[in-house]
Design an enzyme around this catalytic site. Structure first.
Site, PDB file in Angstrom:
ATOM      1  N   GLU A   1       0.828  -1.208   0.000  1.00  0.00           N
ATOM      2  CA  GLU A   1       0.000   0.000   0.000  1.00  0.00           C
ATOM      3  C   GLU A   1       0.861   1.256   0.000  1.00  0.00           C
ATOM      4  OE1 GLU A   1      -3.702  -0.132   2.016  1.00  0.00           O
ATOM      5  OE2 GLU A   1      -3.159   1.576   3.253  1.00  0.00           O
TER       6      GLU A   1
ATOM      7  N   THR B   1      -4.167   4.808  -1.137  1.00  0.00           N
ATOM      8  CA  THR B   1      -5.228   5.273  -0.248  1.00  0.00           C
ATOM      9  C   THR B   1      -5.815   6.585  -0.756  1.00  0.00           C
ATOM     10  OG1 THR B   1      -3.737   6.451   1.223  1.00  0.00           O
ATOM     11  CG2 THR B   1      -4.148   4.135   1.746  1.00  0.00           C
TER      12      THR B   1
ATOM     13  N   ALA C   1      -8.548  11.739   3.521  1.00  0.00           N
ATOM     14  CA  ALA C   1      -9.811  11.747   4.267  1.00  0.00           C
ATOM     15  C   ALA C   1     -10.888  12.670   3.664  1.00  0.00           C
ATOM     16  CB  ALA C   1      -9.535  12.104   5.719  1.00  0.00           C
TER      17      ALA C   1
ATOM     18  N   HIS D   1      -8.327   3.432  -3.591  1.00  0.00           N
ATOM     19  CA  HIS D   1      -9.295   3.572  -2.506  1.00  0.00           C
ATOM     20  C   HIS D   1     -10.228   4.741  -2.832  1.00  0.00           C
ATOM     21  CE1 HIS D   1      -6.682   1.504   0.834  1.00  0.00           C
ATOM     22  NE2 HIS D   1      -6.534   0.923  -0.347  1.00  0.00           N
TER      23      HIS D   1
ATOM     24  N   ASP E   1     -13.470   8.046   7.763  1.00  0.00           N
ATOM     25  CA  ASP E   1     -13.752   8.437   9.143  1.00  0.00           C
ATOM     26  C   ASP E   1     -14.677   9.638   9.164  1.00  0.00           C
ATOM     27  OD1 ASP E   1     -12.334   6.442  10.502  1.00  0.00           O
ATOM     28  OD2 ASP E   1     -10.437   7.462  10.101  1.00  0.00           O
TER      29      ASP E   1
ATOM     30  N   HIS F   1     -15.008  -2.835  14.385  1.00  0.00           N
ATOM     31  CA  HIS F   1     -14.750  -1.419  14.074  1.00  0.00           C
ATOM     32  C   HIS F   1     -14.954  -0.607  15.359  1.00  0.00           C
ATOM     33  CE1 HIS F   1     -15.885   2.639  12.469  1.00  0.00           C
ATOM     34  NE2 HIS F   1     -14.836   2.393  11.701  1.00  0.00           N
TER      35      HIS F   1
ATOM     36  N   LYS G   1       7.280   3.202   2.053  1.00  0.00           N
ATOM     37  CA  LYS G   1       8.657   2.881   2.450  1.00  0.00           C
ATOM     38  C   LYS G   1       9.161   1.705   1.615  1.00  0.00           C
ATOM     39  CE  LYS G   1       7.986   4.215   7.273  1.00  0.00           C
ATOM     40  NZ  LYS G   1       7.250   3.615   8.370  1.00  0.00           N
TER      41      LYS G   1
END
Ligand code: FAD
Length: 285
Positions: free
Chosen positions: A17, A48, A51, A77, A109, A147, A270
């Site tokens: 990811e 990803t 948000a 995503h 979120d 969750h 990384k």
């Protein structure tokens, strides 16, 4: 290639990811990191989604580079709770245009600023919409430890079932550090009739600071064997990194040995961590 086809082969898969940059200045460095990870030829790579959705172009851009320049299958995503329908369809249009066939459909979120969901409340609504929008392979998130907002694990599994019924093809787990939690989760969801492939999400913890964030965000249980490593090596970055990679490798080997074929590594931009893990599994994969 669709991820459900990759998983259907029935052999262990290793995916990584990356997360998109928050600002344009950081775009090149993220793309370079993604390129190095892509050169390891993972089964697929996920990108990803920021948000608030403000960096959606970067998610699409990095996913597209992974596919076009390095020939690796991308998984983009997409979150919905802070989005309008129009925005969701705009992003889906962009993905289609670039031939990106795999989407991980998430609620995201709930924003901390007190604003209430606009048009979507749960990931299942997004899954239904993506399903209607085109021939996408759709993934969703699942939580072996429940969750954080769920009253209990059982209710959370009922809602997972709704996501599968809405049309998701596979699920990826939240990180966990104790494989026995995943094994009992798999048993329970299969009993509930959830049959889609489950990809295990593994986070190599390479610095002690990560731990605080992880437990705050996800309520993930940290076994004492893991905590001893952090206590002993947390102040020595190089040792912590080596031990964190070894712990993640150990988890992965145990998962594969127990028949869990889908392994997704939260490699967090990384390449060196991704490379080490791949190397540690060279005779296993
Ligand atoms: P949902 O499946 O909608 O569930 C959210 C909560 O609502 C759960 O408690 C569930 O039990 C409950 N629920 C579901 N349906 C109902 C219903 N019908 N009635 C009542 N309650 C219901 N976040 C990002 O911002 N960007 C990312 O790229 C990203 N990637 C992720 C990848 C993975 C593999 C995982 C595990 C998480 C990721 N997240 C990401 C975090 C995710 O957005 C949050 O965990 C979010 O809080 C929940 O998203 P979800 O899609 O699981 O929500």
């Amino acid at each position: 290639l669709k991820i459900r086809e990759i998983l259907a082969v029935g052999k262990p898969t290793l995916s990584f990811e990356v997360f998109p940059p928050k600002t344009e200045d950081a775009y090149d460095s993220v793309e370079k990191a993604a390129a190095k990870i892509a050169k390891l030829k993972p089964s697929f790579m996920s990108v990803t989604y920021g948000a608030g959705g403000g960096t959606s172009d970067y998610t699409v851009g990095i996913a597209s580079a992974i596919k076009e320049e390095y020939g690796v299958t991308p998984l983009a995503h997409l979150t919905c709770v802070s989005s309008t329908r129009e925005k969701v369809h705009h992003v889906l249009g962009e993905l289609k245009e670039r031939g990106i066939e795999n989407v991980l459909a998430l609620r995201g979120d709930i924003p901390q600023d007190g604003s209430t969901p606009k048009e979507y409340h749960y990931a299942s609504e997004l899954i239904r919409e993506i399903k209607k929008a085109g021939d996408f392979c759709i993934g969703a998130a699942c939580y072996p430890e429940g969750h954080v907002e769920s009253a209990n694990k059982s209710v959370d599994m009922d809602y997972l079932k709704q996501k599968v019924e809405a049309g998701c093809d596979f699920v990826t787990t939240q990180m966990f550090f104790d494989n026995s939690i995943l094994y009992s989760y798999l048993y329970r969801i299969r009993e509930k009739g959830i049959q889609v492939p489950v990809i295990a999400g593994i986070m190599p913890v390479t610095n002690a600071k990560q731990i605080r964030r992880i437990t705050q965000m996800s309520g993930t249980c940290l076994p004492s064997r893991f905590m001893s490593i952090v206590d002993r090596f947390g102040d020595n970055p190089a040792a912590m990194k080596q031990a964190g990679i070894a712990y993640a490798t150990d988890q992965i080997i145990d998962l594969i040995a127990n028949g869990v074929n889908g392994i997704h590594v939260y490699s967090m931009n990384k390449p060196d961590v991704a490379m080490k893990i791949k190397e540690n599994l060279s005779e296993i994969l």
